[in-house]
Design an enzyme around this catalytic site. Structure first.
Site, PDB file in Angstrom:
ATOM      1  N   ASP A   1      14.217  17.307  30.048  1.00 49.05           N
ATOM      2  CA  ASP A   1      15.042  18.411  30.527  1.00 49.05           C
ATOM      3  C   ASP A   1      14.191  19.305  31.418  1.00 49.05           C
ATOM      4  OD1 ASP A   1      17.279  17.592  29.239  1.00 49.05           O
ATOM      5  OD2 ASP A   1      17.216  19.092  27.636  1.00 49.05           O
ATOM      6  N   SER A   2      14.832  20.010  32.332  1.00 44.18           N
ATOM      7  CA  SER A   2      14.095  20.839  33.291  1.00 44.18           C
ATOM      8  C   SER A   2      13.262  21.924  32.610  1.00 44.18           C
ATOM      9  CB  SER A   2      15.076  21.490  34.269  1.00 44.18           C
ATOM     10  OG  SER A   2      16.040  22.275  33.574  1.00 44.18           O
TER      11      SER A   2
END
Length: 292
Positions: A21-22
């Site tokens: 995930d970012s």
């Protein structure tokens, strides 16, 4: 990955074993050369995360980067910890989970995050995920509404969805405050190259971080072909189980990938149980392929 590809050379194939995930940190396994063909198998490896979850706050992304939707009161930390420990066993094993709206899941041919950011609520279907282990502790360095989790899970599992569902079950809501991936299969972040060091290294300087594919595949059941049948493996031929000798027991389920190797080649495929059980290879590569 674009930065690293420039360092390695434009002709070097580069893949991965599952992105992050970012807002997450931790281990990202990269595949080099023909090892990129193992990406779909590598993504089936179990993953271990360390997550801090904040209770009492629900966000539209299910993590700390999102907009706060609702807030609720949270019980004292000792009571919160007791309640969480009581309900965690219910999350273990196979269960249905709905991915977050801000995710790369496809909905009607579009990415869910594109629809959500465009003001459209994506209708995301639930899917089966697997939780192998769940541990929780009240970390001394965290606030009264934060607990720290160690999570071992299968592919496609969203820790943000786990936090969201746990908070909903407790009636106070929750989101992921921070997330770190510490392991992919038998590979650990403790042995990985720091990103800033890796991106600043030359092609030659990267070499000490490169690992053999055997380290990546150690999780799977592994067989060795009997003497005289190496050429059949190189050509992608099928094998009766009597032609194979198990060398690594791994974690074998009916549909799990299986590794078969000779002195020079590695094949990944499945055991077919129709009629006489046999191994049917899907991908064959040379052992010189590597990961990092």
């Amino acid at each position: 990955m674009g930065k690293l590809r420039k360092r390695l050379g434009k002709d070097q194939k580069l893949g991965h074993a599952g992105t992050l995930d970012s807002g997450a940190e931790g281990l990202l396994v990269l595949l080099l050369g023909s090892a990129t063909r193992l990406s779909r198998y590598a993504m089936e490896l179990p993953k271990t995360y360390v997550a801090t979850v904040r209770f009492g706050v629900v966000t539209d992304t299910d993590d700390a980067t999102g907009k706060v939707i609702t807030t609720s009161e949270v019980p004292p930390k000792d009571i919160l910890l007791e309640k969480v420990r009581h309900c965690l066993p219910g999350f273990l094993g196979h269960r249905l989970q709905r991915p977050p709206s801000i995710s790369a899941v496809h909905v009607g041919g579009r990415r869910a995050h594109e629809m959500a950011r465009g003001g459209i609520a994506p209708d995301i279907a639930e899917k089966y995920v697997y939780f192998h282990r769940l541990g929780v502790e009240a970390a001394e360095d965290s606030g009264e509404d934060i607990l720290r989790f160690r999570i071992e899970c299968g592919k496609g599992t969203y820790i943000r969805s786990f936090a969201r569902d746990l908070g909903a079950f407790l009636g106070c809501g929750a989101h992921v405050a921070s997330l770190q991936r510490s392991r992919v299969g038998s590979l650990s972040s403790d042995d990985a190259a720091p990103g800033d060091v890796l991106y600043a290294s030359s092609c030659v300087e990267v070499e000490p971080w490169i690992r053999p594919i055997s380290d990546l595949l150690r999780h799977f059941v592994t067989f060795q072909v009997v003497s005289g049948l190496e050429e059949r493996l190189a050509n992608g031929g099928a094998f009766s189980l009597r032609d194979l000798s198990r060398t690594c027991w791994g974690n074998m389920t009916r549909h799990a990938p299986v590794v078969v190797e000779s002195s020079r080649h590695v094949a990944l495929g499945r055991i077919v149980y129709e009629g006489i059980p046999r191994f049917e290879p899907e991908t064959v590569i040379v052992k010189a392929s590597e990961v990092m």
